[in-house]
Motif scaffolding. Structure first.
Motif, short mmCIF file in Angstrom:
data_model
loop_
_atom_site.label_atom_id
_atom_site.label_comp_id
_atom_site.label_asym_id
_atom_site.label_seq_id
_atom_site.Cartn_x
_atom_site.Cartn_y
_atom_site.Cartn_z
N LEU A 189 -43.01 51.38 -14.71
CA LEU A 189 -42.03 50.74 -13.82
C LEU A 189 -40.59 51.06 -14.23
CD1 LEU A 189 -43.68 47.20 -13.45
CD2 LEU A 189 -43.74 49.11 -11.81
N SER A 190 -40.41 52.15 -14.96
CA SER A 190 -39.07 52.47 -15.43
C SER A 190 -38.11 52.78 -14.28
CB SER A 190 -39.11 53.67 -16.38
OG SER A 190 -39.62 54.83 -15.72
N SER A 191 -38.65 53.22 -13.14
CA SER A 191 -37.79 53.56 -12.00
C SER A 191 -36.93 52.39 -11.57
CB SER A 191 -38.64 54.04 -10.83
OG SER A 191 -39.32 55.24 -11.16
N ILE A 219 -31.25 50.53 -11.00
CA ILE A 219 -30.11 49.63 -11.25
C ILE A 219 -29.05 50.35 -12.08
CG2 ILE A 219 -29.42 47.46 -12.34
CD1 ILE A 219 -32.28 46.44 -11.80
N MET A 220 -29.51 51.12 -13.06
CA MET A 220 -28.58 51.89 -13.89
C MET A 220 -27.77 52.87 -13.05
SD MET A 220 -29.55 54.19 -17.22
CE MET A 220 -28.32 54.57 -18.48
N GLU A 221 -28.43 53.54 -12.10
CA GLU A 221 -27.74 54.51 -11.26
C GLU A 221 -26.66 53.86 -10.42
OE1 GLU A 221 -28.71 58.11 -8.09
OE2 GLU A 221 -30.29 56.69 -8.65
N SER A 254 -26.64 46.99 -29.46
CA SER A 254 -27.06 46.09 -30.54
C SER A 254 -26.85 44.63 -30.13
CB SER A 254 -26.30 46.41 -31.83
OG SER A 254 -24.90 46.28 -31.63
N GLY A 255 -25.77 44.35 -29.40
CA GLY A 255 -25.53 42.98 -28.93
C GLY A 255 -26.58 42.53 -27.94
N PHE A 256 -26.96 43.43 -27.03
CA PHE A 256 -27.98 43.08 -26.04
C PHE A 256 -29.33 42.84 -26.71
CE2 PHE A 256 -31.37 44.41 -23.09
CZ PHE A 256 -31.14 43.53 -22.04
N ILE A 257 -29.71 43.73 -27.64
CA ILE A 257 -31.00 43.58 -28.33
C ILE A 257 -30.99 42.31 -29.19
CG2 ILE A 257 -32.53 44.61 -30.05
CD1 ILE A 257 -32.60 46.02 -27.36
N ILE A 266 -33.88 48.09 -20.20
CA ILE A 266 -34.99 47.57 -19.39
C ILE A 266 -35.87 48.71 -18.89
CG2 ILE A 266 -35.53 46.42 -17.20
CD1 ILE A 266 -33.02 44.68 -17.69
N ALA A 267 -35.24 49.82 -18.50
CA ALA A 267 -36.02 50.97 -18.03
C ALA A 267 -36.95 51.48 -19.14
CB ALA A 267 -35.07 52.08 -17.58
#
Length: 671
Positions: free
Chosen positions: A455-457, A462-464, A270-273, A446-447
C-alpha cells in the motif's frame, strides 16, 4: 601577571558556566590556522603543537586555576592545528601529474550530476594504463558526455576518458578546488564521450550503494517526473535525475536546502519517529509502565536516523545532520536539555574532530550559523517570557521567526560563497517548509511502512502532492522580476570577522556582548569596499577577462566555462559567458590595458607585442618579446593571475600566492 589575574577575576569568572560553547570556536581557530599558513608545516611545527598540548594538560591536571579557560583555549587551538594537519596526511593519495587520455577502470562509488547537468561518476579501485599503482589516484571523477548511460553503483566499469589533475582557484583568493579534491581523495577529474563498458556487476561489498540507487529508482517508479526526482533526492540522496532548471529555481528562491539531506530532513525524520514511537508505546498498557518510554523512543529514532544516513549515501551534510540528531537524542536519553548552546557546541566539536576540513565549507557554516542563532533567539524569548501571540497563532509565529532568523543567519554565508541571495526566499520558505515537515517527510515514512503490505502508493500519492506544491512555489517566485540578487565576492577574512562578531554577540554573557556588533559592521563595510581585479587570466591562458564599465568582458564565448562562470559570479554578474564575450573587442582596445590575447596554434606562433603591453598566450611562447608575458610556462608556476591597475603602477596577484605551497597543490610538500 597582575593584570592577567585581574582579567580572569573580573571577566572570565563572570562567564563561568557559559564558556563551553566557546570550545568549538577555539578548535576552529586552530583548524583555520593550519589552512591559512602559506607553507606546509614542518615536523617541528607539530612538535611544538604537541608540546603546547602537553604543557596545557600538565597545568590543568588537578590544579583549579583562574587561568584554566585561557589554558583550555591554548590547548584547543594547538589541537585544532594538529588535527587538521593529521587529517591532511590521513587522506593523502596520489594526484595525477599530467593530462591523461586512455582507458580508465574502476568501481562506481557515487553517481551525481555536474553543474552543466551531465551525469558524473566517481570511481575507486582505479586502474590507468601504463601508470603504476603507487602513482594511480585513489579516486577519479568522470563526467559522461557520451551516449545516455545508466551506471549502477558498485559495478566495475571500463571507459575511455580524458583526465587531468584537479585545478587550483579560478582566480587568486577564489575557491580552492585542489584542496577540496584532496580531502575527497580525488586525484583526477575529467570527462568521457564514449560509452562505458560493464566489466563486473555490483558485488556484495557494495550492498548499501546498490540499495540506495535501487531505492531511488523505486521511488521514481512510484512518482513520475520532477516530483519523483525530488522525492528520490530527499529520500535516497540521489539527484542524478533532477533537471538543472528545477535545481536553479530552488536555488534562486532559497529552497535548495530542501534537496540536501541535512539538519532539516534528519530533524524532521528523527522527530517524527520519536513522536510516533513515544505515543505508540503509551497506547500499550503493558509497556507504558515497564519501559522508559522517552529513552526507548530516542533509541528507536537514533536507529532509524542511522539507517537513513547509510541509505542516503553518507554525504558530508548528512553525516553532520546525523551527528546533530545523535546529540539531541542523546540528550533525551540522558535526561539533559535537548535544545541548548551546549548541545550545538557538542555537535560542532564532534563534526570538527571527525572532519576538520568541514570548517571551510558553506554547509558547516550555514548549518551551525542557523542552529546557533535559532537556539539563542528562542532562549532569549523564553528568558524574557515573551509569548508569540495567542495559542492558535503560536505555530505560525514560531514558523515565521524560525524562517526569518535562519534566513538572516545564513544570508551572509550564502552570499559570500555563492554570490547571490533570494529576494523572495523568506516568503518561499514560509510557504514550502511547513509542507516539508507536515506532509512530505511523514508521507514518505508512511509509504515505507506500508510498502510490505503493498500500500505504499497511498503514502507516495500524499508525498507527491506536497512536493508538487513546493516545486510550484519555487517556480512562481523564481519567475518574478528580481527574484535573484547578486553580490560581489568578499575577501576571505571578511566573513571570518563577521562571524566572530556574531558569535561574541550570541555566546558572551552581559551587556558587553553588544560589542560583537562592531566587527560585524566593520566586516559589512569592508565587503562594500571590495575591489574586483581589472584583468583576470586563467591558469591555462585560454581565457582573459577585462573589467569595463558595462561589466567584465571575456576573450572567448565558449570553452573554459567553469572559469568564466566563476569570474562572473564573483563579480556579482548574472550574464552568461557568450554575452560577456561580446564586449571583448571594445575592452581590449582600452589604452590603459594594452592587452593582447593569443589563442590557437597560429596565433600563438605569431604572437607579438610592444613594450608596455601585456601579452597572454594560450600556449608556450618560444621567443623573447619586449612586454609582460603570461604564457603556459609562467602560468604553470603562478596559477590564475589577477591584475590591478593602480596609481603607483601595475599590481599582480597570483593564485599560488593565495594558496601557498601546500600538500594538495605541490608535489614537494607531499614528501
Amino acid at each position: 601577571m597582575t593584570w592577567l589575574k585581574a582579567f580572569s577575576e573580573r571577566v572570565l569568572l563572570g562567564q563561568r558556566g557559559a564558556l563551553y560553547p566557546w570550545a568549538p570556536v577555539f578548535l576552529a581557530f586552530g583548524i583555520g590556522g593550519y589552512f591559512t599558513v602559506p607553507e606546509e608545516p614542518s615536523a617541528w611545527a607539530y612538535v611544538l603543537v604537541a608540546l603546547l598540548i602537553g604543557v596545557g594538560g600538565f597545568l590543568l591536571w588537578g590544579r583549579p586555576s583562574l587561568f584554566a579557560p585561557l589554558i583550555w583555549g591554548m590547548v584547543l587551538l594547538s589541537f585544532g592545528f594538529g588535527l587538521a594537519g593529521g587529517r591532511a596526511v590521513w587522506v593523502s593519495g596520489a594526484v595525477l601529474g599530467w593530462r591523461y587520455y586512455g582507458p580508465v577502470e574502476g568501481r562506481i562509488v557515487l553517481i551525481d550530476r555536474s553543474a552543466s547537468g551531465a551525469v558524473r561518476i566517481t570511481l575507486d579501485q582505479v586502474i590507468l594504463e601504463r601508470i603504476p599503482p603507487n602513482k594511480t589516484p585513489t579516486r577519479v571523477r568522470v563526467a559522461l558526455h557520451g551516449p545516455e548511460a545508466r551506471p549502477m553503483a558498485g559495478s566495475t566499469i571500463l571507459i575511455t576518458a580524458h583526465l587531468s589533475p584537479p585545478s587550483g582557484p579560478v582566480e587568486p583568493g577564489g575557491f580552492d578546488f585542489q584542496r577540496h579534491a584532496w580531502f575527497q581523495e580525488l586525484g583526477a577529474i575529467g570527462y568521457s564521450r564514449t560509452p562505458l563498458m560493464l566489466l563486473e556487476p555490483a558485488a556484495g561489498g557494495a550492498l548499501i550503494s546498490q540499495a540506495r540507487y535501487s531505492f531511488a529508482a523505486f521511488v521514481r517508479s512510484k512518482i513520475d517526473g520532477e516530483n519523483g526526482a525530488f522525492a528520490a533526492a530527499i529520500m535516497a540522496g540521489d539527484r542524478s535525475e533532477m533537471s538543472q532548471a528545477t535545481i536553479d529555481r530552488l536555488r534562486h528562491t532559497n529552497l535548495a536546502h530542501l534537496l540536501a539531506i541535512s539538519g532539516l530532513h534528519m530533524g524532521l525524520l528523527s522527530g517524527f519517529i520519536y513522536a510516533a514511537l513515544r505515543y505508540g508505546l503509551l497506547l500499550s498498557p503493558g509497556l507504558r509502565h515497564r519501559l522508559p518510554i522517552r529513552k526507548t523512543a530516542a533509541l528507536g529514532a537514533l536507529f532509524v536516523s542511522f539507517f537513513y544516513l547509510l541509505l542516503s549515501g553518507g554525504a558530508v551534510a548528512t553525516e553532520r545532520a546525523f551527528i546533530m540528531a545523535m546529540v539531541a537524542l542523546g540528550a533525551v536519553f540522558f535526561e539533559r536539555r535537548v535544545i541548548s548552546l551546549r548541545s550545538v557546541a557538542t555537535a560542532a566539536l564532534i563534526v570538527l574532530i571527525w572532519q576538520p576540513e568541514a570548517l571551510l565549507g558553506p554547509g558547516f557554516q550555514m548549518s551551525f550559523a542557523a542552529t546557533t542563532a535559532l537556539v539563542a533567539v528562542f532562549a532569549a524569548l523564553r528568558a524574557h517570557q515573551i509569548r508569540l501571540g495567542p495559542k492558535w497563532l503560536r505555530p505560525f509565529s514560531t514558523l515565521f521567526i524560525t524562517s526569518l532568523v535562519a534566513g538572516l543567519a545564513t544570508a551572509p554565508v550564502a552570499a559570500a560563497h555563492f554570490n547571490h541571495f533570494a529576494h523572495y526566499g523568506l516568503l518561499a520558505n514560509l510557504l514550502a517548509v511547513p509542507l516539508m515537515g507536515a506532509v512530505v517527510i511523514p508521507a514518505g515514512v508512511i509509504a515505507l511502512l506500508l510498502w510490505p503490505v503493498g500500500l505504499s502508493s497511498l503514502g507516495f500519492y500524499i508525498m507527491e502532492l506536497g512536493i508538487a506544491w513546493i516545486l510550484a512555489v519555487a517556480g512562481f517566485f523564481a519567475a518574478l522580476d528580481g527574484a535573484r540578487g547578486t553580490v560581489v565576492a568578499p575577501e576571505a577574512y571578511v566573513l571570518t570577522v563577521m562571524m566572530l562578531g556574531a558569535l561574541f554577540l550570541v555566546l558572551w554573557r552581559g551587556r558587553a556582548r553588544l560589542l560583537g556588533a562592531v566587527p560585524m559592521l566593520v566586516a559589512a563595510w569592508l565587503w562594500s569596499q571590495t575591489t574586483r581585479p581589472d584583468v583576470l587570466i586563467s591558469d591555462t591562458g585560454k581565457l582573459v577577462g577585462v573589467m569595463t564599465e558595462a561589466g567584465r568582458a571575456l576573450s572567448a564565448k565558449s570553452g573554459s566555462g567553469f572559469v568564466a562562470r566563476g569570474w562572473l559570479e564573483n563579480d556579482g554578474d548574472k550574464r552568461a559567458q557568450e554575452v560577456a564575450a561580446k564586449l571583448w573587442g571594445e575592452a581590449a582596445a582600452v589604452a590603459q590595458f594594452a592587452l593582447r590575447h593569443a589563442r590557437g596554434k597560429a596565433a600563438v606562433a605569431t604572437a607579438d607585442c610592444a613594450a608596455g603591453q601585456i601579452l597572454v598566450v594560450a600556449g608556450k611562447l618560444e621567443r623573447e618579446v619586449p612586454c609582460l608575458v603570461f604564457d603556459e610556462t609562467r602560468l604553470r608556476t603562478t596559477g590564475a593571475v589577477a591584475l590591478y591597475f593602480e596609481v603607483d603602477g601595475l599590481k599582480i596577484k597570483t593564485a599560488r600566492e593565495s594558496t601557498g605551497r601546500r600538500r594538495w597543490n605541490t608535489k614537494e610538500a607531499r614528501q
